[in-house]
Scaffold this active site. Structure first.
Site, PDB file in Angstrom:
ATOM      1  N   HIS A 185       0.854  -1.193   0.000  1.00  0.00           N
ATOM      2  CA  HIS A 185       0.000   0.000   0.000  1.00  0.00           C
ATOM      3  C   HIS A 185       0.885   1.235   0.000  1.00  0.00           C
ATOM      4  O   HIS A 185       0.682   2.148  -0.761  1.00  0.00           O
ATOM      5  CB  HIS A 185      -0.934  -0.002   1.209  1.00  0.00           C
ATOM      6  CG  HIS A 185      -1.986   1.057   1.136  1.00  0.00           C
ATOM      7  ND1 HIS A 185      -3.095   1.051   1.940  1.00  0.00           N
ATOM      8  CD2 HIS A 185      -2.109   2.167   0.365  1.00  0.00           C
ATOM      9  CE1 HIS A 185      -3.862   2.102   1.665  1.00  0.00           C
ATOM     10  NE2 HIS A 185      -3.274   2.799   0.711  1.00  0.00           N
TER      11      HIS A 185
ATOM     12  N   GLU B 121       0.732   8.130  -3.860  1.00  0.00           N
ATOM     13  CA  GLU B 121       1.619   7.745  -2.765  1.00  0.00           C
ATOM     14  C   GLU B 121       2.860   8.646  -2.721  1.00  0.00           C
ATOM     15  O   GLU B 121       3.312   9.027  -1.643  1.00  0.00           O
ATOM     16  CB  GLU B 121       2.029   6.275  -2.902  1.00  0.00           C
ATOM     17  CG  GLU B 121       0.897   5.298  -2.644  1.00  0.00           C
ATOM     18  CD  GLU B 121       0.343   5.399  -1.230  1.00  0.00           C
ATOM     19  OE1 GLU B 121       1.113   5.337  -0.268  1.00  0.00           O
ATOM     20  OE2 GLU B 121      -0.892   5.554  -1.088  1.00  0.00           O
TER      21      GLU B 121
ATOM     22  N   HIS C 209       2.970  10.953   0.473  1.00  0.00           N
ATOM     23  CA  HIS C 209       3.871  10.381   1.475  1.00  0.00           C
ATOM     24  C   HIS C 209       5.346  10.471   1.074  1.00  0.00           C
ATOM     25  O   HIS C 209       6.205  10.743   1.904  1.00  0.00           O
ATOM     26  CB  HIS C 209       3.518   8.914   1.735  1.00  0.00           C
ATOM     27  CG  HIS C 209       2.110   8.722   2.218  1.00  0.00           C
ATOM     28  ND1 HIS C 209       1.659   9.221   3.419  1.00  0.00           N
ATOM     29  CD2 HIS C 209       1.046   8.085   1.658  1.00  0.00           C
ATOM     30  CE1 HIS C 209       0.387   8.888   3.588  1.00  0.00           C
ATOM     31  NE2 HIS C 209      -0.008   8.221   2.527  1.00  0.00           N
TER      32      HIS C 209
END
Length: 214
Positions: free
Chosen positions: A27, A76, A80
């Site tokens: 993930h 992502e 992040h």
């Protein structure tokens, strides 16, 4: 380092996944603090071109119904990766995705679960048994997240396993909600998957992948 179980993810986001992977996939690698730390640092697929075969296999997008494979990776990175980039080991798009793939291979969650005898089954497991078994291998306490049971279900469904890392990318215990949060790479307390939550103690369903029509 956040792994998710595709059959549960497909159910959670009501994504009619066709032939989802029958193994745990990535993930993301999420810093403990901060999101979207540099909105001007845009995702560039060309920078990870040589990683694409592994990205497609180990970091597929099972969250969205889309033919644009890179949508999930873009999300992502921008949410992040731009924050993780404060660490030298992760300070470029290539390093962020490449290091995440390396960690996925090193942690080898799929083979660890198989060796522990924890396999998808119509029988239920106990959350404590899964956490204790993983801790016996990794030497740290993981965080396990579940989908709560729907109206026609009896138990929660396992969906995500997080193995937490220090700033030097070494395994460490995952803090539970309410614990002080040291600076480390681990999943934030609020999962990106809105219906997942830290599993309750008790039984859990580890769903087998759907059978592929022949």
């Amino acid at each position: 380092m956040v792994h998710h179980w595709p059959p549960t993810v497909c159910k959670e986001v009501e994504n009619d996944c066709t032939d989802p992977p029958d193994y745990w996939t990535i993930h993301g690698l999420w810093p403990d603090k901060g999101q979207e730390c540099n909105l001007s640092w845009h995702f560039n697929l060309e920078e990870i071109k040589d990683l694409l075969p592994d990205m497609k296999m180990y970091w597929p997008d099972v969250l969205h119904q889309t033919s644009n494979r890179s949508r999930f990776w873009k999300h992502e990175w921008e949410k992040h990766g731009t924050c993780a980039a404060e660490l030298e080991a992760l300070n470029s798009e290539k390093k962020y995705f490449g290091t995440s793939l390396d960690l996925y291979r090193q942690l080898s969650l799929n083979s660890v679960l198989r060796k522990l005898g924890i396999k998808p089954s119509t029988n239920y497991y106990e959350i404590a048994d899964i956490k204790d078994a993983l801790a016996s291998v990794y030497g740290v306490i993981p965080k396990v997240q579940c989908l709560p049971p729907s109206q026609d279900e009896k138990v929660q469904t396992i969906g995500q396993i997080e193995l937490c890392l220090s700033r030097d990318l070494q395994l460490r215990n995952c803090s539970e909600p309410g614990d002080p949060a040291p600076l480390q790479l681990r999943a934030p307390r609020t999962s990106e998957s809105p219906h997942l939550h830290v599993c309750d103690d008790g039984p859990v369903f580890y769903p087998p992948p759907p059978e592929t029509p022949r």
